[in-house]
Design an enzyme around this catalytic site. Sequence first.
Site, mmCIF file in Angstrom:
data_model
loop_
_atom_site.group_PDB
_atom_site.id
_atom_site.type_symbol
_atom_site.label_atom_id
_atom_site.label_comp_id
_atom_site.label_asym_id
_atom_site.label_seq_id
_atom_site.Cartn_x
_atom_site.Cartn_y
_atom_site.Cartn_z
ATOM 1 N N HIS A 202 7.072 -2.695 27.257
ATOM 2 C CA HIS A 202 7.219 -2.528 28.713
ATOM 3 C C HIS A 202 8.281 -3.423 29.319
ATOM 4 O O HIS A 202 8.318 -3.569 30.540
ATOM 5 C CB HIS A 202 5.903 -2.810 29.436
ATOM 6 C CG HIS A 202 4.786 -1.874 29.100
ATOM 7 N ND1 HIS A 202 4.476 -0.761 29.854
ATOM 8 C CD2 HIS A 202 3.914 -1.877 28.074
ATOM 9 C CE1 HIS A 202 3.439 -0.131 29.321
ATOM 10 N NE2 HIS A 202 3.086 -0.794 28.233
ATOM 11 N N LYS B 46 5.747 -4.381 45.255
ATOM 12 C CA LYS B 46 5.707 -4.591 43.811
ATOM 13 C C LYS B 46 5.611 -6.094 43.593
ATOM 14 O O LYS B 46 5.786 -6.862 44.547
ATOM 15 C CB LYS B 46 6.992 -4.050 43.150
ATOM 16 C CG LYS B 46 8.273 -4.521 43.864
ATOM 17 C CD LYS B 46 9.542 -3.851 43.324
ATOM 18 C CE LYS B 46 9.779 -2.449 43.771
ATOM 19 N NZ LYS B 46 9.643 -1.476 42.689
ATOM 20 N N ARG B 47 5.322 -6.540 42.365
ATOM 21 C CA ARG B 47 5.312 -7.980 42.120
ATOM 22 C C ARG B 47 6.664 -8.585 42.531
ATOM 23 O O ARG B 47 7.708 -7.937 42.447
ATOM 24 C CB ARG B 47 5.028 -8.255 40.630
ATOM 25 C CG ARG B 47 3.579 -7.984 40.236
ATOM 26 C CD ARG B 47 2.620 -8.867 41.012
ATOM 27 N NE ARG B 47 2.740 -10.228 40.573
ATOM 28 C CZ ARG B 47 1.859 -10.860 39.789
ATOM 29 N NH1 ARG B 47 0.758 -10.241 39.397
ATOM 30 N NH2 ARG B 47 2.045 -12.096 39.430
ATOM 31 N N LYS C 239 13.709 -7.690 40.415
ATOM 32 C CA LYS C 239 13.386 -6.574 41.313
ATOM 33 C C LYS C 239 14.146 -6.678 42.637
ATOM 34 O O LYS C 239 14.169 -5.753 43.437
ATOM 35 C CB LYS C 239 11.881 -6.527 41.569
ATOM 36 C CG LYS C 239 11.058 -6.217 40.306
ATOM 37 C CD LYS C 239 9.564 -6.260 40.600
ATOM 38 C CE LYS C 239 8.693 -6.126 39.366
ATOM 39 N NZ LYS C 239 8.596 -4.746 38.860
ATOM 40 N N THR D 105 6.636 2.536 38.443
ATOM 41 C CA THR D 105 5.716 3.650 38.659
ATOM 42 C C THR D 105 5.447 3.813 40.153
ATOM 43 O O THR D 105 5.084 4.901 40.596
ATOM 44 C CB THR D 105 4.387 3.432 37.909
ATOM 45 O OG1 THR D 105 3.957 2.088 38.112
ATOM 46 C CG2 THR D 105 4.558 3.687 36.424
ATOM 47 N N LYS E 154 4.981 7.215 42.791
ATOM 48 C CA LYS E 154 3.930 7.430 43.796
ATOM 49 C C LYS E 154 4.536 7.770 45.146
ATOM 50 O O LYS E 154 4.069 8.678 45.852
ATOM 51 C CB LYS E 154 3.039 6.183 43.912
ATOM 52 C CG LYS E 154 2.233 5.921 42.637
ATOM 53 C CD LYS E 154 1.674 4.499 42.550
ATOM 54 C CE LYS E 154 1.259 4.210 41.106
ATOM 55 N NZ LYS E 154 1.027 2.779 40.852
HETATM 56 C C1 26Q Z 1 2.127 -12.224 28.882
HETATM 57 C C2 26Q Z 1 1.812 -13.433 28.276
HETATM 58 C C3 26Q Z 1 1.139 -14.416 28.977
HETATM 59 C C4 26Q Z 1 0.762 -14.180 30.279
HETATM 60 C C5 26Q Z 1 1.080 -12.985 30.889
HETATM 61 C C6 26Q Z 1 1.769 -12.004 30.188
HETATM 62 C C7 26Q Z 1 2.122 -10.727 30.846
HETATM 63 C C8 26Q Z 1 1.229 -10.090 31.686
HETATM 64 C C9 26Q Z 1 1.560 -8.908 32.307
HETATM 65 C C10 26Q Z 1 3.343 -10.127 30.629
HETATM 66 C C11 26Q Z 1 3.681 -8.941 31.254
HETATM 67 C C12 26Q Z 1 2.777 -8.317 32.108
HETATM 68 C C13 26Q Z 1 3.047 -7.070 32.823
HETATM 69 C C14 26Q Z 1 4.149 -6.353 32.675
HETATM 70 C C15 26Q Z 1 4.371 -5.139 33.459
HETATM 71 O O1 26Q Z 1 3.628 -4.824 34.365
HETATM 72 N N1 26Q Z 1 5.430 -4.392 33.137
HETATM 73 C C16 26Q Z 1 5.731 -3.172 33.859
HETATM 74 O O2 26Q Z 1 5.124 -2.098 33.168
HETATM 75 C C17 26Q Z 1 5.231 -0.897 33.907
HETATM 76 C C18 26Q Z 1 4.474 0.178 33.154
HETATM 77 O O3 26Q Z 1 5.170 0.545 32.007
HETATM 78 C C19 26Q Z 1 6.692 -0.527 34.123
HETATM 79 O O4 26Q Z 1 6.743 0.595 34.967
HETATM 80 C C20 26Q Z 1 7.466 -1.673 34.754
HETATM 81 O O5 26Q Z 1 8.852 -1.378 34.788
HETATM 82 C C21 26Q Z 1 7.231 -2.949 33.966
HETATM 83 O O6 26Q Z 1 7.835 -4.053 34.624
#
Ligand code: 26Q
Length: 834
Positions: free
Chosen positions: A379, A570-571, A576, A678, A682
Amino acid sequence: MAKSGNDDGARPTEPYLHPPPPARDAESIRLSFIHAYCHVLGRYRLTDRMPDVYQATAMAVRERIMPAWQQTRIRTDRKPVRRAFYLSLEYLLGRLLQSTMHNLDIEAECGDALHALAIEMEEVIAAEHDAGLGNGGLGRLAACFLDSCASLALPVSGYGIRYRYGIFRQRISDGRQIEDPDSWLREGYPWEIERIDESLVVQFGGWTECYAAQAETEPLRYRWVGTEDVLAVPFDIPVPGYRNGIVNTLRLWSAMATSEFNLDEFNAGSYTESVAAKNAAENITMVLYPNATSENGKELRLRQQYFLASASLQDVLREWCRHHPGQFDKFDDFHCFQLNDTHPAIAVAELMRLLMDVHGLGWDRAFAITQKSMAYTNHTLLPEALETWPVAMFRRLLPRLLDIILEINARMLAQIADRWPGDEARQRRMSLVDESHEPMLRMAHLAIAGSFSVNGVAELHSQLLTERLFRDFHELWPERFNNKTNGVTPRRWLGIANPGLSAVIDSAIGPQWRRDLCLLRELESFADDPGFRKLWRDARQRNKTRMLAQVNHICRAHIDGDMLIDVQVKRIHEYKRQLLNALHAIRLYARLCAGMTIGPARRCVLIGGKAAPGYVMAKTIIKLINNVATIINGDERTNARLQMHFLPDYNVTMMEMLAPGADLSVQISTAGKEASGTGNMKFMLNGAMTIGTLDGANVEILEAVGADNFFLFGLTVEQIDALRPHYDPNTIISASSDFSAVMQMLESGVFNRNEPGIFDSVVASIRDPHDPWMTAADFESFSDAQDAVSAAFVDQQRWTRMSIANCAAAGRFSSDRTIADYNSEIWRLASLQT
Ligand code: 26Q
């Protein structure tokens, strides 16, 4: 209890109970509600305490899922079918009451039942707390996927963690983000069922021993001993399909100490130590890590990952062995594990361990099975977001798993040396261990080595994975790589979130789009019909009015209904580029102050999103947005033409009200950085226009809707690469009078009069020739595109036609399509209904 059996070698027939299914008419639901409210919750007078009314309603609905849930279980239980398991550290479910009623088709009856008690359904729905067991896109994607799998009648189970505290709640105080804990379970959670009898043990620490198996001819075996053990207790949440009688399961694990008191320590008088040890075990599932990109090296996070992987795999193996004890030849014909990013990638090594150490298989058989049953979804393209773990920590916490990973690595490196003799640089690049500094395990490399499928989440993203991030692996194993463009569930994101527009769509093309979103294409033929356009515009205007009432309440604002509502939610992350959005708002404000025009539309800029608590720059950007908003909104000369607001505590439920009412969806990441996005889908589905860069799924949105119906701007991936070596933001700023005016305002402290210097880091990042996000490079082109938006917006006929075109083209962004693709190309499951 006696078990009845048969003698054909098939499994014994369980003595199932067959309770009569509860009736689904309004009166029966009313009686269930009253029963739950009085006899379960112990309340006998209807009060305003909505949490209890909500709980009782949920219980009445839950009863009506049970028969189909049981039936679905029996169907996959009686005769083994190939199944898929979605492993994810995150599930951003949002609320479940309305989606459950909707999928069961009992919304009207529940509404009538409550109405008979003088209760408003809307208020009951609003009393539910979001289940926020995820950070953002990745977690919400998992939730949309579960809905689609059940709706397509595919035998897919989700596995995850039942965090005691979900994503933090965001408050804004003096313009700054404050995090409050989200104790979402406090009032009880009616959608889960605890199955303590199916608990499993997960080990940590200790060491490994080698021992001889029974027969001397057999190879040596290993056991993992001296461990600290933690109990994994499953909680099941039903996942109903859309009106198809299927109910799948999301199983969330909760950590519990193996025994309430460690007796030895208790007898030795270490009462407090033993209670503290119990705490340590239960800490594992206490809190969701609030980072939207990886924050590496936190031991508790590694414990969470292993806890999920081990409990889930043990659960699946236990079930398999109940019916096929010791027969692993067909295991990979019946099981596929989809890894949601690298977070559960330790499952590769854990399945090896279980097959070898517990079930006695040799390496080659175990690896063949593992590799044929694991599939990995990536991702992210940001190299800094790839997960790594210090080898030393791994050895201490999971010694046996480290041994296995190092053996996988040795064999892979031998294969690479064979194919590219003498290419040691390649071996170093591909190794599962990064040895350039302190040795670190590269989880993405483990996931690729241990899987038969590796996919990205949008076409551009998947292409960049094979050409850049995983180029070496693509050269070695090209057949593993594929794309699965993301999607969103049309039930939640159009049917439920936007009943007004849904009714307009139904009136034109019927209701089947809920099952086959590509049918929305038929709306194109209505785009030039004045009567239909009016219905469309009126429905969207009502949504906008409803949205603005809420936004005005939340933000203490007075946004009026004919402003262009420009939304970026978004975050908060530098890539972004919420900062680019803020710079543009400042540009408009500066122009107004200087007596210049800002285009014909009056505009309101809304920005929402959470910053990771440790991400200083993201938090500074929130503060900047709030300060800029305060100045803009406070200026009586201009605030009828321009406003800006920060939406606190953006979550799934807030998106359900924003997507139907927004005019403009802001998707402006630096090209090559957003894997998919995503939220973009929406908004489009609900008829908002997109202003966006050629990044992630925007590329496919543009292709689907056509350039006439999309506000494209910004550099492409190739242009970004070409510009980077001589990127000169200061020259770009000087060359533009607008941009210079914006920087002048920022740098002169207009937005931080009483707090000098607080935005220095932000300003410096814009002027930095090494700015990785190249914000200044796209400023001019973003401004031009925004001016085009403003002009288009005031031509209401044209805008409405574009809005219809966007919705009509959104069919391919249904998660049903995404899941159908996963199924035909990766999982190969048979539908439970054919
Ligand atoms: C990893 C290690 C330690 C702590 C936290 C994490 C961690 C947690 C969440 C790393 C990444 C995430 C989330 C990533 C994320 O939301 N990515 C998004 O995924 C979506 C679905 O595929 C995409 O549409 C987005 O582009 C992408 O940013």
